[in-house]
Design a protein around this motif. Structure first.
Motif, mmCIF file in Angstrom:
data_model
loop_
_atom_site.group_PDB
_atom_site.id
_atom_site.type_symbol
_atom_site.label_atom_id
_atom_site.label_comp_id
_atom_site.label_asym_id
_atom_site.label_seq_id
_atom_site.Cartn_x
_atom_site.Cartn_y
_atom_site.Cartn_z
ATOM 1 N N LEU A 11 0.803 -1.356 -0.111
ATOM 2 C CA LEU A 11 0.251 -0.515 0.082
ATOM 3 C C LEU A 11 0.912 1.529 0.480
ATOM 4 N N VAL A 16 -2.365 7.667 -2.620
ATOM 5 C CA VAL A 16 -3.674 7.523 -1.922
ATOM 6 C C VAL A 16 -4.337 8.450 -2.292
ATOM 7 N N LYS A 20 -7.875 9.791 -4.776
ATOM 8 C CA LYS A 20 -9.494 10.776 -3.533
ATOM 9 C C LYS A 20 -9.040 11.862 -4.446
ATOM 10 N N LEU A 27 -15.924 13.474 -10.391
ATOM 11 C CA LEU A 27 -16.719 13.310 -10.546
ATOM 12 C C LEU A 27 -18.173 14.931 -10.354
ATOM 13 N N ALA A 207 -3.039 0.912 -9.236
ATOM 14 C CA ALA A 207 -3.748 -0.124 -7.622
ATOM 15 C C ALA A 207 -4.915 -0.651 -8.620
ATOM 16 N N PRO A 208 -4.598 -2.164 -7.924
ATOM 17 C CA PRO A 208 -5.472 -2.955 -8.288
ATOM 18 C C PRO A 208 -7.096 -3.079 -8.275
ATOM 19 N N GLY A 209 -7.576 -2.512 -6.845
ATOM 20 C CA GLY A 209 -8.404 -2.511 -7.081
ATOM 21 C C GLY A 209 -8.991 -1.533 -8.197
ATOM 22 N N LEU A 239 -17.058 4.777 -13.352
ATOM 23 C CA LEU A 239 -16.629 5.210 -11.747
ATOM 24 C C LEU A 239 -15.025 5.063 -12.116
ATOM 25 N N LYS B 20 -19.381 11.276 -4.157
ATOM 26 C CA LYS B 20 -18.138 12.177 -3.851
ATOM 27 C C LYS B 20 -17.479 11.791 -2.318
ATOM 28 N N ALA B 23 -16.770 8.512 -1.961
ATOM 29 C CA ALA B 23 -15.296 8.099 -2.420
ATOM 30 C C ALA B 23 -14.516 8.761 -1.310
ATOM 31 N N ASP B 24 -13.567 9.945 -1.018
ATOM 32 C CA ASP B 24 -13.095 10.354 -0.016
ATOM 33 C C ASP B 24 -13.152 9.576 1.580
ATOM 34 N N LEU B 27 -11.750 5.342 0.369
ATOM 35 C CA LEU B 27 -9.907 5.693 0.468
ATOM 36 C C LEU B 27 -8.984 6.259 1.641
ATOM 37 N N THR B 28 -10.313 6.917 2.620
ATOM 38 C CA THR B 28 -9.319 7.764 3.653
ATOM 39 C C THR B 28 -9.676 6.360 4.793
ATOM 40 N N PRO B 31 -8.171 2.164 2.416
ATOM 41 C CA PRO B 31 -7.472 2.758 1.363
ATOM 42 C C PRO B 31 -6.511 1.154 0.720
ATOM 43 N N GLY B 32 -6.337 0.162 1.357
ATOM 44 C CA GLY B 32 -5.916 -1.036 0.982
ATOM 45 C C GLY B 32 -6.566 -1.613 1.368
ATOM 46 N N ALA B 34 -10.166 -0.899 -0.269
ATOM 47 C CA ALA B 34 -10.628 -0.110 -1.337
ATOM 48 C C ALA B 34 -9.093 -0.531 -3.134
ATOM 49 N N LEU B 35 -8.376 -0.328 -3.378
ATOM 50 C CA LEU B 35 -7.318 -0.660 -3.939
ATOM 51 C C LEU B 35 -6.338 -1.534 -4.353
ATOM 52 N N GLY B 36 -6.888 -2.593 -3.089
ATOM 53 C CA GLY B 36 -6.111 -3.832 -3.882
ATOM 54 C C GLY B 36 -7.092 -4.376 -4.784
ATOM 55 N N MET B 238 -13.186 -3.413 -6.732
ATOM 56 C CA MET B 238 -13.359 -3.006 -5.312
ATOM 57 C C MET B 238 -13.158 -1.657 -5.028
ATOM 58 N N LEU B 239 -12.821 -0.853 -5.747
ATOM 59 C CA LEU B 239 -12.609 0.731 -5.465
ATOM 60 C C LEU B 239 -14.563 1.380 -5.647
ATOM 61 N N ALA B 240 -14.940 1.006 -6.613
ATOM 62 C CA ALA B 240 -16.367 1.402 -7.083
ATOM 63 C C ALA B 240 -17.344 0.099 -5.580
ATOM 64 N N ILE B 243 -17.079 2.386 -2.182
ATOM 65 C CA ILE B 243 -17.152 3.584 -2.212
ATOM 66 C C ILE B 243 -18.808 3.152 -2.385
#
Lengths: 363, 363
Positions: A11, A16, A20, A27, A207-209, A239, B20, B23-24, B27-28, B31-32, B34-36, B238-240, B243
């Motif tokens: 990570l 990150v 964000k 959006l 990022a993979p996600g 998205l 919006k 999403a914030d 990722l806050t 993050p691991g 949402a992005l892994g 994962m990201l979507a 969110i």
């Protein structure tokens, strides 16, 4: 557990905050595009960005839910039961699974430090083999970490032309180069003759996600895959693709690649030094990029026994045998993408200890 | 062009600011995650949220890239060449395409205002038909807008039990109810007997571009689909999904559903009034939810001719024939999800004008 197993970034090398900001920008600037159904070709501005990146018309690009999904569509389109397909030996385990799941006649060809053995391939072709396509991971191959030389790239294109097969250039690691000189892709060298279909992804650069991958190929092939994509999921993730697009156009990609490459270069250096110090009998070639290094241990070491002994000691890797239809009993794939620098020497010490425990048991 | 064609929400009923913020937050807080890479079952906290929503163990839930992808996996698992599958007549055009693409023996059963004709189905079953599954859109059906009554839900479950078939309850519009009383799903009524596999999505409650759908079924079936999903794309977005999860847990879902339902109720009211005023010969049942209304014009009207005449006048819809294997020449599907209230009467005036032009041409 110190993991040299998973080909995924830690990570700390993912931007990150940049993502964000990209989500907010996506959006704000294009809520309709980011949140509507979209179409099966992908988020239109990202498709355009990728077409420009590769110097092709947009009709030759299709953006997918990760490059595995791109592979799956391509295999559905091109791999037919009983028909021969060339793969590298070793190759990505999921590629083997995907081709065997479609009952293709999988024909592995030896992989050397400079890529697939084109003489061995040429001999097979001269002997009458007529593959539908050859699956090639040209840069920092998974699992071996090797890169296909320029001469072999050209030779493969000649063979594809002479024996009428497609080259599937599967290239997720292209931009993750931290040493040496970048080579032209076979897609570029083909100069629009349509011999090559190219796949890549943002998993390693963003990022993979985000699960954003893509295909570049002939407009006719891309259109066939567009129909498959429409019938499978209407459209890929708008998205996530809009976020990745904003990340790219805001300069996030260059920053992210610089971060990733600096981190991986340091990890490879530490990994090679630790192996030389603690397992001097290990053979390997330090990669110039990507996530993986192939390690050969002395003949007689059985990785099927080494793996549980290693895991008992809190370190893990993937057995080389997982990437081969046969052989590779003394080989392992070491991923350095997911470990921190300060874990590496500790991990290799544990692996050395596991190796000694097998020798003691055998002796 | 005023479009009554596309089953998609207009941007004004999507909570862009809420997304919006989500999403914030995603990722806050994670993050691991949402992005892994994640895993094929979907973003773990969203899977848990859905399991709780439906009152089932997490092993019975799999989150996908939109519910079309869920359908595709399910059809790959259950639809076999030559084997009978029950569908509603009319039904969603992509369902027909997906089943026919897999060479299933598609058996349409009449759809009434209170849902599929269970007597007609029972007669087919008594006559020896042994379907693998029945595909049912229980609420605000696409294209008809009709809802399956409680009595018929129970009858379908009895038939499924008696004749050993699965009910595929395809329910994307469930929460988009703006009139009448909600009915229990067949998944609930089945009380864990495993007769029902249920699919839904966030396309109508959050936004289509998130491409988040899901399946609820027996743990054994979900596990088989997990393997298919792993082999197709490793993991969904994962990201979507992270969110969407944040949007749900922050109360965004309730707000969004309230906004969507209020807007659709108003549009339906205006649409019905405009039809009664300008095309009094049209027959329809005002829907209590969802995106679509089925309209029958007098016999002799050919929608294949009406559509181009309408499009010349700047209004469009989908021909009823697109949702049927045969028949429906005088029917149309009117979607009110994508039009603004102030466009509706204008659109219907144009449609009335197109209809008159056909009568003049014929007369």
């Amino acid at each position: 557990m110190i993991s040299f197993a998973r080909g995924a970034p830690s990570l700390d090398i993912i931007d990150v905050d940049g993502l964000k900001a990209a989500a907010d920008a996506a959006l704000t600037t294009d809520p309709g595009g980011a949140l509507g159904y979209g179409t099966a070709v992908g988020y239109v501005p990202l498709r355009k960005y990728l077409a420009d990146l590769h110097g092709v018309p947009v009709e030759q690009v299709l953006v997918t839910n990760g490059s595995m999904q791109a592979d799956a569509f391509l295999f559905d389109e091109l791999a037919k039961p009983g028909q021969p397909v060339i793969v590298e030996r070793p190759t990505y385990d999921r590629t083997l699974l995907g081709l065997r799941g479609r009952d293709a006649d999988v024909r592995p060809v030896s992989l050397d430090v400079d890529g697939i053995d084109t003489d061995e391939l040429a001999a097979l072709l001269e002997g009458g083999l007529r593959p539908t396509f050859a699956h090639i991971i040209p840069n920092f191959q998974n699992p071996a970490g090797y890169t296909l030389s320029l001469a072999k790239r050209k030779r493969l294109l000649e063979l594809a032309e002479q024996y009428d097969f497609t080259i599937f250039e599967d290239d997720p690691y292209r931009l993750i180069r931290f040493a040496g000189e970048a080579l032209p892709s076979m897609l570029e060298l083909d100069e629009g003759r349509g011999r090559v279909v190219f796949a890549s992804s943002f998993s390693k650069t963003v990022a993979p996600g985000t699960r954003v991958g893509y295909l570049v190929g002939s407009a006719a092939l891309i259109d066939k895959i567009r129909v498959r994509a429409t019938n499978t999921y209407i459209s890929p993730n708008m998205l996530a693709q809009a976020i990745v697009h904003q990340f790219c156009v805001s300069g996030g990609m260059e920053r992210s690649i610089a971060t990733v490459n600096a981190a991986l270069a340091e990890r490879v250096g530490v990994l090679c030094a630790a192996l030389e110090k603690h397992i001097p009998e290990a053979k390997f070639t330090a990669p110039e990029g990507g996530y993986f290094m192939w390690v050969e241990l002395p003949e007689g070491v059985d990785v099927a026994k080494l793996l549980p002994a290693a895991e008992e000691r809190g370190v893990t890797f993937v057995k080389g045998t997982d990437f081969l239809i046969e052989g590779g009993q003394s080989t392992l794939r070491m991923a350095y993408s997911g470990v921190r620098v300060d874990q590496i020497e500790d991990g290799i010490t544990r692996l050395a200890d596991a190796l000694k425990s097998l020798q003691v048991a055998a002796g």
